[in-house]
Every structure is written in structure tokens, then in C-alpha cells.
Design an enzyme around this catalytic site. Structure first.
Site, short mmCIF file in Angstrom:
data_model
loop_
_atom_site.label_atom_id
_atom_site.label_comp_id
_atom_site.label_asym_id
_atom_site.label_seq_id
_atom_site.Cartn_x
_atom_site.Cartn_y
_atom_site.Cartn_z
CE LYS A 149 64.70 58.96 56.38
NZ LYS A 149 63.31 58.46 56.04
C1 LIG Z 1 66.20 54.45 63.00
C2 LIG Z 1 64.78 54.96 61.19
N1 LIG Z 1 64.25 54.02 61.70
C3 LIG Z 1 63.18 54.25 60.92
C4 LIG Z 1 62.68 54.99 60.07
C5 LIG Z 1 61.69 54.87 59.00
O1 LIG Z 1 62.05 54.97 58.21
P1 LIG Z 1 61.08 56.21 57.31
O2 LIG Z 1 61.46 57.76 57.31
O3 LIG Z 1 61.75 55.50 55.50
O4 LIG Z 1 59.45 55.08 57.36
C6 LIG Z 1 64.09 56.12 60.05
C7 LIG Z 1 63.88 57.48 59.57
O5 LIG Z 1 64.69 58.11 59.95
C8 LIG Z 1 65.40 56.27 61.09
O6 LIG Z 1 66.13 57.33 61.42
#
Ligand SMILES: Cc1ncc(COP(=O)(O)O)c(C=O)c1O
Length: 471
Positions: free
Chosen positions: A61
Site C-alpha cells: 500500500k
Molecule cells: C495485507 C493486504 N493484502 C492485500 C491488499 C489488497 O490490495 P488492493 O487494495 O490493492 O487490492 C491490501 C490492501 O490494503 C492489504 O493491506
């Protein structure tokens, strides 16, 4: 330094010459791609993990946070002295706090009350003003974290809401950084990209770039919790955090983030909580990689898909964050055992061997009346109360909100809502825990204990029967 000569200022030498970064925000991205060698046994294709937990704020992020702030500075929405506001318990708040701190902005992060103390401390360490609001609310509720954040951003002078769910700079960050990095790092040989979907920023931006640059050859695979709506599940709760689409039963409508472009995903692989948890535990032990739950889901999906691929396939799976934030969950034997994820190691007597009351339903929905609750109790002394869902299905432990006790309902009006008579939730024990461990977890003040397997309720057992089974 010779007396009289001016010391060289940091600006007198360019960052490029020194091979340094000008600021922490410039150190975001360019994370390593590491081959998985042991969990891939029996797989012919090459599987590489993109280690996003090596970003300065500890997650993928950071990329979206920097891009959203850059875009807001450019558009003038965020001005010097301004305040960055976001509603999230997760990594986006941390990424924003890191970048905002380095550029002199204030940060206000609104988090739900279930957020871990560590996450709140982490945000505060970066100087963020953390506002805690009630969690587990449907998105249209005025006190939902995102609505509280929007109000704060509107009310304060110089406030700017990052809004990762609908901010095009979120997927844009991955289109201009993550995608090109993967293409470069694999020298154009990547054939499959696997990632989870939270806001959708990662998979949409990275996937779009990879498809364009490869003329449509790269396959984009979404890794999704089994009950998530993204892959067609019923929206019920699950234990892996930050990915998938959970739908609160009181939601008026099911709103998907604008950051998610569903046309980019070619197919989904769904992964049960248990497999995600097994995967993070084995990655830590066999590959030396401590990854978070969503990384476990992504790797489990990548491995399952890679088994079907030829030796020349190059699969890249994105690991969003580190397991460090989840040491008290997926890596904690006690947590795993309590929720009934199978961790049996010895031949000791386990809860499953005792007389469990498996009469359905296992729970009373929150919208029941006292009369309905008494009928559902069907002679039992206590039952959990859960979020009310239109569709019947397994009762997920995470959806338990309290308990009803028969004795407390007997004098109530049968038409009264059961929610007026709810007491504290019952203890939960795992079906595969030893009886001795379950007895100590159950405590002594209630008559029944909920039994869980793989995160769902499978019945209840009376405290007396549990104690009678003790060695
Ligand atoms: C630990 C974690 N995994 C996956 C994601 C998913 O990413 P995206 O929001 O880009 O789909 C996030 C998003 O906050 C996250 O914090």
C-alpha cells in the site's frame, strides 16, 4: 574539511550520483522477486514471489499512498500545511502516515474499534491522529469508518480524503510501477500474475499493464477467500484480512470499489481460510518467508494454478505484507486451535471426541424475536447470537455478536426483539483442541461452550460434559 570552506550541502551532490534516495517516498517500490523453491515441490513451472513487505511502510500500500498524495499535490487538493485523512485499519493508513510524515503533512486515520493495538500504535508512532469508531457496520451507516473519514476531511481546513476505494491514483500506482517492475525483472517472460483483491488497485493496475505490454498474453488470476463476493461467494465473513469482498447483512446495496477493474481478471482461484493459514505457516518454516494472510491466500492460489502449467510458465505471486502484523493470529497456535483449524499433534483426547450437540441451527440471528429465539434454543440453555443473514449457511465465529440464555428469555414478551436480551458471547473452543486446553479456555461461569471447526460453529457442548471429559 578545511577551515573557511563551506561544507557541501546535501543538495550539492545529486542523489543519483550517491546511489541514495532523496526521501523515504523514493525508496518505495523496486522490491525483489524471489523464487519459491520448497513449497513448489512437484510443480514444473517457475513461481516467483514479489516481496512487497520490503517497502518502507511494510506493505504494497505504500505505492498507492505515495501515488495518491502525489496526485493530490499536483491537482492542488492537498496543499502545504494540509491534512491527509483516510478511513482504514490497514496498511493504507500506514503508507499514508509514512509519506505524509516525510512531507510535513498531518494525518488523521479513522479506524474501526476491532483494530489491533499494534496497528494503532504503529500509526501513532508516525504522528498520525487516530480516531477510533465503531466497526462491523454496513457501508451506508453514517458511523462507518469511511463516512466518518469523509466528514472529517470536509470539516477541517486543508483536509484531503485519500479515498483508496475510488481514487484512480491507486490502480495507477501499480500501472506505472508494479507492472513495469515485473516485466523488467522477468525480462518479459512472466506468463501469469496472481494477486488478491482488496480495493482492487494492485490487480487492476498491474494486470492492465502486463496485459498491454504482452499483447494480452499474460494471464491475470485473482486469489479470493472462499466466501468473498468478488469470485461469486455469498459475502459471509472470513479470517484472512484486507482482501475479498465481505458484505454486511444489513447492507442496503453491494458497492464494489471503482479501483477494481473486473475486466482485467481472467479467472479466480478461491482459497479457504484453512489453506491460507496452512500456507503462511509453511512459507515461514520452509521458505524463510514470513508473510501475512493475504499473501498466504495468493501463494495458495498460485501453487494450485501452477500445478496445471508447463515448465516454461513463469508465475509471479504478489505478497502484500509481512506476517509480523499477524503473529498473534495465524502464527499463534492458541488462536489457530481455538477457531478449530486442525493442529492435532498428539493422540490426546480432543473436543471432537466428546458429546457435541450438533442440532441445527447453531445460532440465533440478531433479527429474531424472543419467541423465535426460544424455539431455536429447542431446550438448550444458551446459544450464540450472530449477524442476521437472509441466506442460511454456516455460522462463522467472526460473526458472533453475543449470546442468549434461555433463563433470561422466559419472562420476556415473546414479540420483543431478542437483541434486548443479549448477554456476553460464549467461550469458543476448537474441535481439535485437547479437552484440557478447552476446559481452561472455557472458564467456569457459563453452561455451554461453542465448538468451532475451520472458523465455523459446528455445535455446542455443555460445560459439564466438557469438564467430565477432562483427563
Ligand atoms: C495485507 C493486504 N493484502 C492485500 C491488499 C489488497 O490490495 P488492493 O487494495 O490493492 O487490492 C491490501 C490492501 O490494503 C492489504 O493491506
Amino acid at each position: 574539511m578545511t577551515a573557511g570552506t563551506a561544507p557541501s550541502t546535501p543538495d550539492s551532490v545529486s542523489s543519483a550520483e550517491l546511489n541514495v534516495y532523496a526521501s523515504v517516498a523514493d525508496a518505495i517500490g523496486n522490491t525483489p522477486l524471489v523464487r519459491l523453491n520448497r513449497v513448489t515441490e512437484g510443480i514444473e513451472a517457475a513461481v516467483y514471489a514479489k516481496l512487497e513487505f520490503l517497502n518502507p511502510g511494510g506493505s504494497v500500500k505504500d505505492r498507492a499512498a505515495r501515488a495518491m498524495i502525489d496526485a493530490a499535490e499536483l491537482s492542488g487538493d492537498l496543499r502545504p500545511g494540509g491534512t491527509v485523512v483516510e478511513g482504514t485499519s490497514g496498511n493504507t493508513g500506514i503508507g499514508l502516515a509514512v509519506v505524509a510524515a516525510s512531507r510535513g503533512y498531518r494525518t488523521i486515520v479513522v479506524v474501526p474499534d476491532k483494530s489491533s493495538a499494534e496497528k494503532i500504535s504503529f500509526l501513532r508512532a508516525h504522528g498520525a491522529d487516530v480516531r477510533v469508531t465503531k466497526g462491523a457496520l454496513p457501508t451506508h451507516h453514517p458511523d462507518h469508518v469511511r463516512n466518518v473519514a469523509r466528514r472529517i476531511a470536509d470539516e477541517i481546513d486543508g483536509g484531503w480524503l485519500a479515498g483508496q476505494y475510488d481514487n484512480p491514483a491507486n490502480p495507477g500506482a501499480h500501472y506505472v510501477t508494479t507492472g513495469p517492475e515485473l516485466w523488467r525483472q522477468t525480462q518479459g517472460r512472466i506468463t501469469h500474475f496472481v494477486a488478491g483483491v482488496g480495493t482492487g488497485g494492485t490487480i487492476s493496475g498491474t494486470g492492465k499493464f502486463l496485459k498491454e505490454v504482452s499483447g494480452g498474453a499474460v494471464r491475470v488470476i485473482g486469489a479470493d477467500p472462499e466466501t468473498s463476493r468478488y469470485s461469486g461467494g455469498d459475502g459471509r465473513a472470513y479470517y484472512v484480512e484486507s482482501i475479498g469482498h465481505f458484505v454486511h447483512p444489513d447492507s442496503e446495496e453491494d458497492i464494489w470499489p471503482d479501483s477494481y477493474d473486473r475486466t482485467v481478471v481472467d479467472e479466480f482461484v478461491t482459497v479457504a481460510d484453512r489453506e491460507s493459514i496452512d500456507t503462511v505457516r509453511s512459507l515461514a518454516r520452509t521458505e524463510g518467508l514470513l508473510v501475512g494472510g493475504s499473501g498466504g491466500t495468493a501463494v495458495a492460489a498460485a501453487l494450485r494454478h501452477a500445478r496445471t502449467l508447463p515448465p516454461d510458465a513463469v508465475v509471479v505471486v504478489l505478497i502484500p505484507d509481512s506476517g509480523r502484523a499477524y503473529l498473534s493470529k495465524y502464527f499463534d497456535d492458541d488462536w489457530v486451535a481455538r477457531l478449530g483449524f486442525d493442529t492435532r499433534t498428539s493422540g490426546s483426547r480432543v473436543v471432537e471426541d466428546l458429546p457435541i450437540d450438533t442440532r441445527v441451527p447453531f445460532a440465533v440471528p440478531a433479527d429474531a424475536t424472543v419467541g423465535e429465539a426460544l424455539a431455536l434454543l429447542d431446550g438448550r440453555e444458551e446459544l450464540p447470537v450472530v449477524l442476521a443473514r437472509a441466506t442460511p449457511g454456516p455460522t462463522v465465529v467472526a460473526e458472533i455478536t453475543g449470546a442468549v440464555e434461555r433463563k433470561n428469555l422466559l419472562d420476556a414478551l415473546t414479540t420483543d426483539p431478542v437483541t434486548n436480551h443479549v448477554s456476553a458471547a460464549l467461550a469458543v473452543v476448537g474441535a481439535f483442541e485437547t479437552v484440557d486446553a478447552a476446559v481452561s479456555r472455557a472458564g467456569g461461569d457459563r453452561r455451554a461452550v461453542v465448538v468451532a471447526s475451520s472458523g465455523s460453529v459446528v455445535g455446542s457442548i455443555s460445560a459439564a460434559d466438557l469438564q467430565a471429559g477432562e483427563s
